[in-house]
Design a protein around this motif. Structure first.
Motif, mmCIF file in Angstrom:
data_model
loop_
_atom_site.group_PDB
_atom_site.id
_atom_site.type_symbol
_atom_site.label_atom_id
_atom_site.label_comp_id
_atom_site.label_asym_id
_atom_site.label_seq_id
_atom_site.Cartn_x
_atom_site.Cartn_y
_atom_site.Cartn_z
ATOM 1 N N ASP A 1 15.462 8.509 18.079
ATOM 2 C CA ASP A 1 16.468 8.791 17.048
ATOM 3 C C ASP A 1 17.084 7.499 16.520
ATOM 4 O O ASP A 1 17.304 7.353 15.304
ATOM 5 C CB ASP A 1 17.559 9.700 17.610
ATOM 6 C CG ASP A 1 17.030 11.093 17.935
ATOM 7 O OD1 ASP A 1 15.956 11.461 17.395
ATOM 8 O OD2 ASP A 1 17.674 11.812 18.722
ATOM 9 N N ASP A 2 17.389 6.544 17.424
ATOM 10 C CA ASP A 2 17.959 5.268 16.977
ATOM 11 C C ASP A 2 16.979 4.516 16.082
ATOM 12 O O ASP A 2 17.366 3.940 15.057
ATOM 13 C CB ASP A 2 18.332 4.400 18.180
ATOM 14 C CG ASP A 2 19.491 5.000 18.972
ATOM 15 O OD1 ASP A 2 20.184 5.875 18.423
ATOM 16 O OD2 ASP A 2 19.691 4.595 20.132
ATOM 17 N N ASP A 3 15.721 4.527 16.476
ATOM 18 C CA ASP A 3 14.710 3.848 15.661
ATOM 19 C C ASP A 3 14.565 4.532 14.306
ATOM 20 O O ASP A 3 14.394 3.865 13.276
ATOM 21 C CB ASP A 3 13.375 3.844 16.403
ATOM 22 C CG ASP A 3 12.319 3.052 15.653
ATOM 23 O OD1 ASP A 3 12.448 1.822 15.556
ATOM 24 O OD2 ASP A 3 11.345 3.676 15.160
ATOM 25 N N ASP B 1 16.960 6.251 12.709
ATOM 26 C CA ASP B 1 18.152 5.932 11.905
ATOM 27 C C ASP B 1 18.050 4.524 11.318
ATOM 28 O O ASP B 1 18.387 4.310 10.136
ATOM 29 C CB ASP B 1 19.411 6.050 12.770
ATOM 30 C CG ASP B 1 19.691 7.492 13.180
ATOM 31 O OD1 ASP B 1 19.162 8.407 12.510
ATOM 32 O OD2 ASP B 1 20.412 7.696 14.176
ATOM 33 N N LEU B 2 17.616 3.572 12.133
ATOM 34 C CA LEU B 2 17.460 2.211 11.623
ATOM 35 C C LEU B 2 16.408 2.156 10.524
ATOM 36 O O LEU B 2 16.587 1.478 9.498
ATOM 37 C CB LEU B 2 17.077 1.276 12.766
ATOM 38 C CG LEU B 2 16.847 -0.198 12.408
ATOM 39 C CD1 LEU B 2 18.111 -0.805 11.813
ATOM 40 C CD2 LEU B 2 16.413 -0.982 13.635
ATOM 41 N N LEU B 3 15.333 2.892 10.712
ATOM 42 C CA LEU B 3 14.278 2.915 9.701
ATOM 43 C C LEU B 3 14.778 3.544 8.407
ATOM 44 O O LEU B 3 14.480 3.054 7.311
ATOM 45 C CB LEU B 3 13.068 3.675 10.237
ATOM 46 C CG LEU B 3 11.860 3.797 9.301
ATOM 47 C CD1 LEU B 3 11.323 2.411 8.946
ATOM 48 C CD2 LEU B 3 10.777 4.635 9.948
ATOM 49 N N ARG B 4 15.557 4.623 8.494
ATOM 50 C CA ARG B 4 16.095 5.255 7.297
ATOM 51 C C ARG B 4 17.057 4.328 6.568
ATOM 52 O O ARG B 4 17.070 4.275 5.333
ATOM 53 C CB ARG B 4 16.796 6.561 7.671
ATOM 54 C CG ARG B 4 15.853 7.664 8.140
ATOM 55 C CD ARG B 4 16.609 8.923 8.476
ATOM 56 N NE ARG B 4 17.392 9.386 7.344
ATOM 57 C CZ ARG B 4 18.242 10.426 7.405
ATOM 58 N NH1 ARG B 4 18.405 11.069 8.549
ATOM 59 N NH2 ARG B 4 18.906 10.793 6.337
ATOM 60 N N THR B 5 17.881 3.586 7.331
ATOM 61 C CA THR B 5 18.800 2.634 6.695
ATOM 62 C C THR B 5 18.033 1.547 5.948
ATOM 63 O O THR B 5 18.370 1.194 4.808
ATOM 64 C CB THR B 5 19.706 2.011 7.762
ATOM 65 O OG1 THR B 5 20.430 3.040 8.441
ATOM 66 C CG2 THR B 5 20.693 1.040 7.121
ATOM 67 N N GLN B 6 16.992 1.013 6.567
ATOM 68 C CA GLN B 6 16.189 -0.012 5.905
ATOM 69 C C GLN B 6 15.481 0.552 4.678
ATOM 70 O O GLN B 6 15.375 -0.133 3.646
ATOM 71 C CB GLN B 6 15.176 -0.581 6.893
ATOM 72 C CG GLN B 6 15.800 -1.361 8.035
ATOM 73 C CD GLN B 6 14.773 -1.837 9.038
ATOM 74 O OE1 GLN B 6 13.605 -1.460 8.970
ATOM 75 N NE2 GLN B 6 15.207 -2.662 9.987
#
Length: 260
Positions: A159-161, A163-168
């Protein structure tokens, strides 16, 4: 010649050694594969037998079979989850070590339940069932706790990965659509551009051309300036006389009048 023979013999010995090592490794791998297949087949047969006993033999024997089936299913699922997760998350090594210690108690309980299946004294077996159920629940609860903790940890990282991918991705999409983002101070207001069409809201209006200032009329100041210039400049003839006028052959020369 002797050196060539020695080299050939040495190569032959090396080939034999490599071939023997490869054969041993292949035999070992095949043996491990056969053992793994036999273990899976034996485990499948035992699980099927236990399921059959839970339905075919009601009473203490059926309850013992159900306890064994529950214990084996929980321990096997936890073992598979930890072994699969430790390859990606090295921090699960400690959890795997704890599970190995728990497995010792699980194997002891499974062996005890298996021996009690052939116990002829049903009364004593019925008296011991509550303690056996409690031990089974303790072991399976501990195994389930380890398994679900490992799964939750893997899901948290995923999930953290994500979220980070969606932000990028959102940042990259905003950079690709840079023309859709305008500073707030460049947006025209209704008071400044009352006649601007709606389609021109995204671009600043063109400034109106400045009105042309009237040029000064020279008639009012011409006489004064001309009189001052006349007073300051010296008088000069309108046409500068040329040098002595040349004469041409076709012109008739006038004779001076006589005085007589």
């Amino acid at each position: 010649m002797e050196a060539v023979i020695a080299v050939v013999a040495l190569l032959f010995v090396l080939f034999l050694a490599v071939g023997a090592y490869a054969v041993v490794k292949a035999v070992g791998a095949a043996k491990r594969g056969v053992d793994r297949t036999l273990s899976q087949a034996r485990r499948t047969v035992e699980d099927t037998t236990l399921r059959a006993k839970t339905f075919a033999q009601p009473g203490a024997v059926g309850e013992l079979a159900q306890l064994r089936l529950t214990l084996r299913t929980s321990m096997r699922a936890t073992q598979d989850a930890l072994h699969a997760g430790v390859a990606e998350d090295p921090s699960l090594h400690e959890s795997l070590a704890l599970f190995e210690r728990l497995s010792v108690h699980g194997h002891e309980l499974d062996d005890e339940l298996k021996r009690l299946e052939s116990e002829p004294d049903r009364i004593t077996l019925s008296q011991r069932l509550p303690s056996l159920k409690e031990r089974t629940q303790q072991i399976t609860k501990a195994a389930d706790s380890l398994r679900w903790a490992a799964r939750d940890r893997a899901h948290k990282f995923a999930d953290d990965d994500l979220d980070l991918l969606r932000t990028q991705i959102d940042m990259e999409a905003g950079a690709l659509r840079h023309w859709t983002t305008e500073p707030s101070d460049t947006q025209p207001t209704a008071s400044s551009t009352p006649s601007a069409p709606p389609s021109a809201a995204s671009t600043p209006p063109w400034p109106d051309p400045a009105p042309a200032e009237p040029s000064p009329r020279p008639a009012a100041t011409a006489p004064t300036e001309r009189s001052d210039r006349t007073a300051q400049e010296p008088t000069r003839p309108a046409i500068t006389p040329p040098s002595p006028r040349p004469t041409y052959s076709w012109e008739k020369q006038t004779k001076p009048e006589s005085t007589t």
